[in-house]
Design an enzyme around this catalytic site. Structure first.
Site, PDB file in Angstrom:
ATOM      1  N   PHE A 125      -1.121  -8.351   3.540  1.00 34.03           N
ATOM      2  CA  PHE A 125      -1.330  -8.583   2.097  1.00 34.03           C
ATOM      3  C   PHE A 125      -0.046  -9.055   1.430  1.00 34.03           C
ATOM      4  O   PHE A 125       1.046  -8.562   1.735  1.00 34.03           O
ATOM      5  CB  PHE A 125      -1.812  -7.280   1.449  1.00 34.03           C
ATOM      6  CG  PHE A 125      -1.805  -7.284  -0.053  1.00 34.03           C
ATOM      7  CD1 PHE A 125      -2.586  -8.192  -0.758  1.00 34.03           C
ATOM      8  CD2 PHE A 125      -1.014  -6.388  -0.765  1.00 34.03           C
ATOM      9  CE1 PHE A 125      -2.585  -8.203  -2.143  1.00 34.03           C
ATOM     10  CE2 PHE A 125      -1.009  -6.389  -2.144  1.00 34.03           C
ATOM     11  CZ  PHE A 125      -1.791  -7.297  -2.842  1.00 34.03           C
ATOM     12  N   HIS A 126      -0.203 -10.029   0.531  1.00 34.00           N
ATOM     13  CA  HIS A 126       0.915 -10.521  -0.285  1.00 34.00           C
ATOM     14  C   HIS A 126       0.525 -10.374  -1.748  1.00 34.00           C
ATOM     15  O   HIS A 126      -0.355 -11.068  -2.246  1.00 34.00           O
ATOM     16  CB  HIS A 126       1.215 -11.983   0.044  1.00 34.00           C
ATOM     17  CG  HIS A 126       2.498 -12.486  -0.575  1.00 34.00           C
ATOM     18  ND1 HIS A 126       2.781 -12.363  -1.919  1.00 34.00           N
ATOM     19  CD2 HIS A 126       3.563 -13.118  -0.038  1.00 34.00           C
ATOM     20  CE1 HIS A 126       3.961 -12.899  -2.174  1.00 34.00           C
ATOM     21  NE2 HIS A 126       4.464 -13.367  -1.046  1.00 34.00           N
ATOM     22  N   SER A 127       1.201  -9.476  -2.458  1.00 30.42           N
ATOM     23  CA  SER A 127       0.909  -9.238  -3.873  1.00 30.42           C
ATOM     24  C   SER A 127       1.416 -10.402  -4.728  1.00 30.42           C
ATOM     25  O   SER A 127       2.232 -11.216  -4.288  1.00 30.42           O
ATOM     26  CB  SER A 127       1.561  -7.934  -4.318  1.00 30.42           C
ATOM     27  OG  SER A 127       1.378  -7.736  -5.705  1.00 30.42           O
TER      28      SER A 127
END
Length: 951
Positions: free
Chosen positions: A808-810
């Site tokens: 995941f990349h916020s």
């Protein structure tokens, strides 16, 4: 008059047909004898493969039959060795029957036949068990040589309708069977379908039988030949006999195909064509490198840096609006082409800024030179066609080179020796090719117009050229780009980069052939409609449906290219090519905006609207088609005084030979690169998982070099089993249309999920795993204001137990509401899975504060790998349902701007607490490599703290 043969006593006469019969008998005895012995002695063993055995698989493949066991292997080797004698005799007799004066084709086919015989011995006596690499090289060489051997035998078949009919049947069977053979091999290897390997094996045996049967047809010609053995006192001399097929050539000499093959083959003219194509390859290499070189600067400045102005160097053809300057450039186009090679020397410049300027100057001169070349050749349509064909084949060559080098072009300025670059070789060949290719032009500096009236709008034609160039660059400069558009994760429901990238390359070649041989179709509105539908299907659909649209789109783009470029050459080059490259730059920027909207002025107007960019591209191409439609069809370049023009036809044939060679090369690369899917974790005896997260900054290091090799070395030395990569989507013009995960997956032996594709408008998230990926789903998390946040939710088969992994990349720091919504979404996603899970992420939060408490705690069910590590802001590893045994942070050196974080887990054991223990209390297989202690290696070392271990 043929010289007389000396008299002598006839010792024996042998009818030539027995050579063919003996060859057939020995070959079939080798294969079928091994099959009978294998089925009798080792049936269950030879039908067994890496996934299934009897009864799911019930028929053995050729390789398992002939290569692995005694005595069937010996039976095969004995008879295939005995086949070599009649095989060489068959090749020699065929040459004697088909040779004719002033033709090198029979000699070439005889050489191919001898080469096939030698390579057959290679893959026979070097089995895949002995040396898999060399076995594959010999096998691929044999299969590639089969193409010219088959086509050459068909072309040289004497006047014998029966023989020609059988040859066409067996040749069609051979090549036709390769399609289902490939399909069922992929079903077995990728999808692991039970029974698929048996069907593949059946087709494989039919291919072998067809291959041998094709050569058996020589019985029909050899039955009219006798081999006479005489006892002579001197040396016998034979005269070159005239093949029966000459009669056919003489009767049909006005036909175009005959005009090609009836005249002598010229290696000098073939070399000219090769030089032209290589020049096209050099241009496309420099053009595709420009965006990548420019991208380095806004990437490191996190915004516009001013270096982006270098994209305007492509508008150099506008200089051709000055008549005196145009005269000088056209007359000295060789000098301009040679100056453009400065772009290939950019790798010698260490400073990123100066390397960009060097690469930009090369593109500046390249655009100017090719525009001037097209304009100069407009007076002779067959010469103009040759230049355009070379330009298009240059794109195909560039794509194949990237296919071979796993999406990096070996002569780019971001490549050099340490990361696999071939810059010196590429530059040397480019100089030689330029000197040969630019010896003359049709105009030689004078302003000779194109034949016939020139209709249509120069401006519309230039806009059409812009749309065409942008579409070729965006979609076809790498064979895996459109595949990444339709990729949606596991299980595999569509194409994969290898081998299906070869399908894209074949579609490109097929489209170019349509443009050359059926220009009327290529310029039609009906064909434009097909291309538009293909583009729409690619943009809106996934899996195989989307890829079928991609293939139709690829065929159309390559078909319409010769039509639009040849029409553009009829007008003022400044109006067509100058306008074209200018509009092309606008489209390039528009192609960046859908994902880069948060960093550029006016970006939100095109936020997530790739569909609008594709629509604008097709409308631009439509402008070109509209202008071309008003131009009367030109007189055929293949006609001369009302008859077929042998020179023009033969010239085209050389480019077709090159096209066929390139396509064969693409298929061979796909075969050699096909993944083994036989991967082993680093510490399987401990049932451990070493998981990592790394933001790799788009595969460009701090010094503007491609960083895949350095990334690979660190991951291998850290013994990482599962890793998430962020900022990993490189399938755009500004990133070079690359996919660094292909290189890493193949070199490290890992399964790969590319993550959300470029049409999903994220900066990318990718997953590599030593463990099979059972299922994966791509998510785009809520992002009402800022950049889109991608996530991968994958289920891995780890030692027989399913483990969920999240990458995941916020969103960015400037949009707190986005990040809050994303934390809730992901927390719920992790909470819903009942399986053990690991999150490898970029969270943009401080430990124990704010959104951290959503990601970690009851709402998500996840635990922090080390709550005491207070020095984090972006990267985090979370887990649940697993025993965590270790955690470390490793410095990045100059690869990127972010460290790599690594955690160790054990499958099958319950969660543990945060009690730390010493390294000596940990099993050796669960320790981090000592290589990174202290100063570490190549700038990589454990930092912030030494590795931590947990009870």
């Amino acid at each position: 008059m043929a010289p007389k043969i000396k008299d002598g006593d006839v010792v024996a006469t042998i009818n030539g047909k027995w050579v063919a019969y003996l060859h057939t008998f020995m070959a079939y005895a080798a294969f079928l004898g091994a099959l009978v012995v294998g089925l009798s002695l080792h049936y269950h063993k030879i039908v067994q493969n890496e996934f299934y055995g009897y009864p799911q698989e019930w028929f053995p493949s050729v390789s398992s039959t002939i290569g692995d066991r005694y005595p069937e292997r010996s039976v095969f080797m004995v008879f295939i060795a005995l086949t070599s004698g009649p095989r060489f005799g068959l090749v020699a007799l065929w040459y004697i029957l088909t040779r004719k004066p002033n033709s090198t084709l029979p000699k070439f086919i005889a050489g191919v036949g001898a080469f096939r015989t030698l390579t057959c011995g290679g893959w026979t006596y070097v089995t895949s068990t002995d040396d898999h690499h060399w076995h594959d090289i010999f096998m691929v060489s044999y299969l590639v040589a089969t193409i010219p051997w088959t086509l050459g035998c068909l072309a040289l078949t004497p006047r014998n309708p029966t023989a020609l009919k059988y040859r066409k049947f067996f040749a069609g069977s051979f090549f036709g069977l390769l399609v289902p053979l490939t399909y069922f091999f992929i079903q077995h290897k990728v999808h692991r379908v039970a029974g698929a390997y048996t069907i593949y094996a059946l087709f494989e045996w039919l291919v072998v039988l067809s291959d041998v049967a094709f050569d058996t047809v020589t019985v029909l010609e050899f039955s009219n030949v006798e081999i006479v053995v005489k006892d002579l006192r001197g040396i016998s001399r034979g005269a070159g006999n005239k093949a029966v097929s000459d009669a056919v050539l003489e009767k049909q000499k006005d036909k175009e195909v005959v005009a090609v093959f009836s005249s002598a083959f010229s290696y000098a003219e073939l070399l000219d064509a090769v030089a032209d194509v290589y020049n096209g390859y050099v241009f496309w290499s420099m053009l595709t490198a420009l965006g990548l070189s420019v991208w380095y600067f806004p990437l490191w400045h996190m915004g516009l840096s001013g270096h982006e102005a270098m994209v305007l160097c492509t508008v150099s053809p506008i200089l051709l609006s000055i008549k005196s300057l145009r005269f000088i450039i056209v007359r000295n186009v060789r000098i301009c082409h040679l100056l453009s090679l400065s772009g290939l020397l950019a790798f010698l410049v260490k400073s990123p800024e100066n390397r960009l300027f060097c690469a930009g100057f090369g593109v500046f001169m390249g655009c100017l030179s090719w525009s001037a070349t097209f304009f100069a050749e407009r007076s002779q349509s067959h010469r103009l066609e040759a230049r355009i064909t070379a330009f298009c084949l240059g794109l195909l060559t560039s794509s194949i080179a990237k296919f071979a080098f796993r999406t990096n072009n070996p002569i780019w300025p971001v490549m050099h020796g340490p990361n696999g670059g071939w810059n010196k070789v590429g530059f040397t060949l480019a100089v030689l090719a330029m000197l040969r290719s630019t010896r003359t032009t049709a105009s030689s500096g004078s302003d000779i117009p194109a034949p016939g009236p020139t209709k249509g709008s120069a401006t519309l034609t230039g806009i059409g050229f812009a749309g065409l160039l942008f579409a070729l660059h965006t979609h076809l400069s790498d064979s895996s780009t459109m595949i990444s558009w339709v990729w949606e994760g596991y299980p595999v429901r569509g194409p994969i980069a290898v081998p299906h990238g070869a399908w894209t390359l074949i579609a490109m070649g097929f489209g170019l052939s349509i443009g050359l041989f059926a220009p009327g179709l290529a310029r039609s509105w009906a064909f434009y409609g097909i291309g538009s539908i293909g583009a729409a299907v690619l943009t809106t659909s996934s899996h195989w449906t989307g890829y079928y649209g991609a293939l139709a789109f690829a065929v159309y783009l390559m078909a319409v290219a010769p039509v639009i470029i040849s029409h553009a050459a009829r007008h003022s080059p400044a109006q067509t090519f100058g306008t074209g490259f200018g509009v092309y730059n606008v489209l390039v920027l528009a192609g960046c905006w859908p994902v880069a909207y948060a960093f550029v002025p006016g970006g939100p107007l095109l936020r997530e609207r790739t569909d609008l960019v594709v629509l604008a591209t097709m409308l631009c191409i439509g402008c070109g088609v509209f202008s071309v439609a008003s131009q009367p069809p030109p007189p055929s370049a293949q006609k001369y005084k009302g008859k077929a023009n042998p020179a023009a036809s033969k010239q085209r044939s050389y480019y077709i030979y090159i096209l066929l060679f390139l396509e064969l090369l693409a298929v061979s690369i796909a075969y050699l690169r096909f993944p083994s899917y036989d991967y082993t974790p680093y510490n399987a005896e401990e049932k451990s998982i070493t998981a990592g997260i790394w933001t790799i900054h788009f595969g460009i290091d701090n010094d503007m070099w491609s960083s895949e090799h350095r990334i690979r070395d660190l991951i291998k030395e850290l013994e990482v089993d599962v890793i998430g990569f962020l900022e990993s989507d490189l399938q755009r013009i500004i990133m070079g249309n690359r996919d660094f995960t292909q290189f890493l997956a193949e070199d490290l032996g890992m399964y790969v999920d590319y993550g959300p594709g470029p049409n999903k408008h994220t900066w990318g998230a990718a997953l590599l795993s030593k463990f099979p990926i059972v299922n994966s789903t791509h998510h785009l998390l809520p992002s009402p204001q800022g950049e889109l946040a991608p996530a991968i939710h994958a289920t891995l088969d780890c030692y027989g137990e399913f483990i969920d992994v999240f990458v995941f990349h916020s969103g960015q720091e400037e949009d707190p509401e986005d990040r809050r919504l994303q934390s809730i979404y992901l927390a719920n996603l992790m909470k819903e899975t009942p399986r053990p899970a690991i999150l490898m992420s970029y969270l943009v939060t401080k430990p124990l504060e704010g959104n951290y408490n959503t990601y970690v705690g009851e709402q998500s069910g996840m635990k922090d790998i080390d709550p005491s590590d207070w020095d984090r802001w972006c990267e985090y590893i979370l887990f649940k349902g697993l025993k965590r045994t270790g955690y470390a942070r490793v410095s990045r050196s100059t690869i990127t701007d972010t460290e790599i974080q690594v955690g160790k887990f054990v499958v099958g054991k319950p969660e543990n607490g945060n009690e730390q223990i010493s390294e000596e209390q940990v099993a050796p297989g669960l320790r981090f490599p000592a290589l990174f202690k202290g100063e570490g290696v190549r700038g990589h070392a454990f930092h912030v703290f030494e590795p931590r271990y947990y009870a």
